[in-house]
Every structure is written in structure tokens, then in C-alpha cells.
Design a protein around this motif. Sequence first.
Motif, PDB file in Angstrom:
ATOM      1  N   VAL A  29      -8.694   3.222  55.468  1.00 48.91           N
ATOM      2  CA  VAL A  29      -8.427   4.640  55.186  1.00 48.91           C
ATOM      3  C   VAL A  29      -6.929   4.918  55.282  1.00 48.91           C
ATOM      4  O   VAL A  29      -6.366   5.629  54.441  1.00 48.91           O
ATOM      5  CB  VAL A  29      -9.235   5.554  56.125  1.00 48.91           C
ATOM      6  CG1 VAL A  29      -8.805   7.009  55.981  1.00 48.91           C
ATOM      7  CG2 VAL A  29     -10.732   5.409  55.857  1.00 48.91           C
ATOM      8  N   ALA A  30      -6.257   4.350  56.282  1.00 46.81           N
ATOM      9  CA  ALA A  30      -4.809   4.558  56.436  1.00 46.81           C
ATOM     10  C   ALA A  30      -4.048   4.035  55.226  1.00 46.81           C
ATOM     11  O   ALA A  30      -3.154   4.721  54.704  1.00 46.81           O
ATOM     12  CB  ALA A  30      -4.319   3.892  57.717  1.00 46.81           C
ATOM     13  N   ASP A  31      -4.404   2.850  54.760  1.00 44.92           N
ATOM     14  CA  ASP A  31      -3.739   2.289  53.577  1.00 44.92           C
ATOM     15  C   ASP A  31      -3.999   3.141  52.333  1.00 44.92           C
ATOM     16  O   ASP A  31      -3.086   3.404  51.547  1.00 44.92           O
ATOM     17  CB  ASP A  31      -4.205   0.852  53.322  1.00 44.92           C
ATOM     18  CG  ASP A  31      -3.699  -0.134  54.360  1.00 44.92           C
ATOM     19  OD1 ASP A  31      -2.780   0.209  55.135  1.00 44.92           O
ATOM     20  OD2 ASP A  31      -4.243  -1.260  54.397  1.00 44.92           O
ATOM     21  N   LEU A  32      -5.243   3.558  52.170  1.00 48.69           N
ATOM     22  CA  LEU A  32      -5.595   4.384  51.017  1.00 48.69           C
ATOM     23  C   LEU A  32      -4.855   5.717  51.061  1.00 48.69           C
ATOM     24  O   LEU A  32      -4.281   6.152  50.050  1.00 48.69           O
ATOM     25  CB  LEU A  32      -7.105   4.603  50.967  1.00 48.69           C
ATOM     26  CG  LEU A  32      -7.641   5.412  49.799  1.00 48.69           C
ATOM     27  CD1 LEU A  32      -7.287   4.782  48.456  1.00 48.69           C
ATOM     28  CD2 LEU A  32      -9.158   5.574  49.944  1.00 48.69           C
ATOM     29  N   ALA A  33      -4.828   6.367  52.217  1.00 45.06           N
ATOM     30  CA  ALA A  33      -4.133   7.658  52.341  1.00 45.06           C
ATOM     31  C   ALA A  33      -2.634   7.504  52.072  1.00 45.06           C
ATOM     32  O   ALA A  33      -2.027   8.349  51.402  1.00 45.06           O
ATOM     33  CB  ALA A  33      -4.376   8.256  53.725  1.00 45.06           C
ATOM     34  N   ALA A  34      -2.040   6.428  52.572  1.00 42.73           N
ATOM     35  CA  ALA A  34      -0.608   6.196  52.346  1.00 42.73           C
ATOM     36  C   ALA A  34      -0.309   5.965  50.871  1.00 42.73           C
ATOM     37  O   ALA A  34       0.647   6.533  50.318  1.00 42.73           O
ATOM     38  CB  ALA A  34      -0.131   5.004  53.176  1.00 42.73           C
ATOM     39  N   THR A  35      -1.119   5.155  50.216  1.00 47.68           N
ATOM     40  CA  THR A  35      -0.919   4.863  48.797  1.00 47.68           C
ATOM     41  C   THR A  35      -1.139   6.113  47.952  1.00 47.68           C
ATOM     42  O   THR A  35      -0.376   6.389  47.022  1.00 47.68           O
ATOM     43  CB  THR A  35      -1.867   3.727  48.349  1.00 47.68           C
ATOM     44  OG1 THR A  35      -1.654   2.593  49.188  1.00 47.68           O
ATOM     45  CG2 THR A  35      -1.639   3.338  46.906  1.00 47.68           C
ATOM     46  N   TRP A  36      -2.177   6.869  48.284  1.00 49.28           N
ATOM     47  CA  TRP A  36      -2.486   8.102  47.561  1.00 49.28           C
ATOM     48  C   TRP A  36      -1.332   9.095  47.684  1.00 49.28           C
ATOM     49  O   TRP A  36      -0.866   9.662  46.688  1.00 49.28           O
ATOM     50  CB  TRP A  36      -3.785   8.693  48.115  1.00 49.28           C
ATOM     51  CG  TRP A  36      -4.351   9.798  47.299  1.00 49.28           C
ATOM     52  CD1 TRP A  36      -4.030  11.120  47.380  1.00 49.28           C
ATOM     53  CD2 TRP A  36      -5.336   9.687  46.272  1.00 49.28           C
ATOM     54  NE1 TRP A  36      -4.763  11.842  46.472  1.00 49.28           N
ATOM     55  CE2 TRP A  36      -5.573  10.989  45.787  1.00 49.28           C
ATOM     56  CE3 TRP A  36      -6.051   8.631  45.733  1.00 49.28           C
ATOM     57  CZ2 TRP A  36      -6.491  11.254  44.781  1.00 49.28           C
ATOM     58  CZ3 TRP A  36      -6.961   8.896  44.731  1.00 49.28           C
ATOM     59  CH2 TRP A  36      -7.179  10.188  44.261  1.00 49.28           C
ATOM     60  N   ALA A  37      -0.868   9.303  48.900  1.00 49.66           N
ATOM     61  CA  ALA A  37       0.234  10.252  49.125  1.00 49.66           C
ATOM     62  C   ALA A  37       1.527   9.782  48.464  1.00 49.66           C
ATOM     63  O   ALA A  37       2.270  10.593  47.915  1.00 49.66           O
ATOM     64  CB  ALA A  37       0.437  10.464  50.624  1.00 49.66           C
ATOM     65  N   ALA A  38       1.784   8.477  48.486  1.00 53.17           N
ATOM     66  CA  ALA A  38       2.995   7.927  47.861  1.00 53.17           C
ATOM     67  C   ALA A  38       2.996   8.155  46.350  1.00 53.17           C
ATOM     68  O   ALA A  38       4.055   8.253  45.734  1.00 53.17           O
ATOM     69  CB  ALA A  38       3.120   6.437  48.171  1.00 53.17           C
ATOM     70  N   ALA A  39       1.801   8.272  45.762  1.00 54.19           N
ATOM     71  CA  ALA A  39       1.697   8.562  44.331  1.00 54.19           C
ATOM     72  C   ALA A  39       1.848  10.060  44.052  1.00 54.19           C
ATOM     73  O   ALA A  39       1.739  10.490  42.896  1.00 54.19           O
ATOM     74  CB  ALA A  39       0.356   8.051  43.790  1.00 54.19           C
ATOM     75  N   GLY A  40       2.063  10.829  45.111  1.00 57.00           N
ATOM     76  CA  GLY A  40       2.260  12.268  44.937  1.00 57.00           C
ATOM     77  C   GLY A  40       0.986  13.059  44.780  1.00 57.00           C
ATOM     78  O   GLY A  40       1.009  14.203  44.324  1.00 57.00           O
TER      79      GLY A  40
END
Length: 189
Positions: A29-40
Motif C-alpha cells: 500500500v505504501a509503494d502504491l500510494a507513493a507511486t500514485w501521488a508521484a503521478a499527481g
Amino acid sequence: MDIGNAALVVIDMQNGFVNRHSLHAVPAVADLAATWAAAGRPVIFTRYFNYPDSPYEKFFQWRRLQGPPETDIVPELADHAAGARAVLDKTGYTLFTPEATELIQKAGWSDLVFCGVATESCVLKSAADAFEHGYAPWIVTDACASDAGGDVHDAGLTVARRLIGPGQLITTSQVIRQLASYDPAVVLE
């Protein structure tokens, strides 16, 4: 999935729900949230709160998650929650509180991408409610878990396939591929 109109919904990643059965979902979940947020793209978190004389107390004699530290977001996700579009509190299974419903409508999201705990209850109920409210629900199967164990997680996914469609269950790698190809500058007419 329409990434440009999607929000990531992190369901109930709280100390009281993370145990030996669900701990493996935290880094996913942490990796997914970080990647999602990094994509704006927008991320929202939910937090469940039990209360005295709730249905959970009446019918299950379950009195947990009535306050900190059980109700706190797990430390590994606290920074993600702090930077999220919203942290929505709820006293039932579903994301769809009046506050969440208003946020989703105002934001104009068409797709809701669910991860978190517990697959068979809050994740499943939120995804099914999204379906019934006309949104495209997506469950990221490897970024969900059940605090009751793998068999219960699998049972939740089986029911999800029946309620929202088998094509709505995806993996983190599928989401990341879509995020990688997302270009907010491209406007289709």
C-alpha cells in the motif's frame, strides 16, 4: 481505468487492523500510494472508528478500535495520509459517508481504486457501493489483506468478482503500468 479521473482510496490501514495476517499489505500500500501521488493523482484515506453501543458491539461483542493507538494510521503510511487529499472518518464498513460522497462528486472522479484492509469487509463494501453509485470500482488485489487471514482475503476477492466484475480486480503492477503511461497534458477531443 481512467487514471485521469481516478482516485486511490486507502481503506483503514490502522494499527488495530494490521496484524500477522495483514502486515504484508503495508509496504504494498505504501509503494502504491507513493507511486500514485508521484503521478499527481489524488489519494484519500479512510479511518474506521467504533463507538459504544455500535452494531459491532451489539452483534459481535467487538469493542476494539474506539481510540488511539488502534485507530491511528500505521506509522509506515502516516506521511502518506498527511499528504493525502483527505482522511475520511467512518463508523461503518463503507467509504460512502456524506463527506466522502460530496468529495467524490465535487472532484468529478469516475474511477475509485481501492486498497487496504479488510478485503472481505470495508474494501469489498466500499467497492460494491462505488459500483452501485455509478463509479468504476477497482480493487488492487495484492495491496489488500484481511486481518482474519489469507482464506478470508481470498473469499472477499471471490465475492468481489461476483459483485463488481472479474475485470475490476487488478494488481499493483497493472496500476503502475497505467500510471507510467498517464500524461495529464494529453487531452482527447
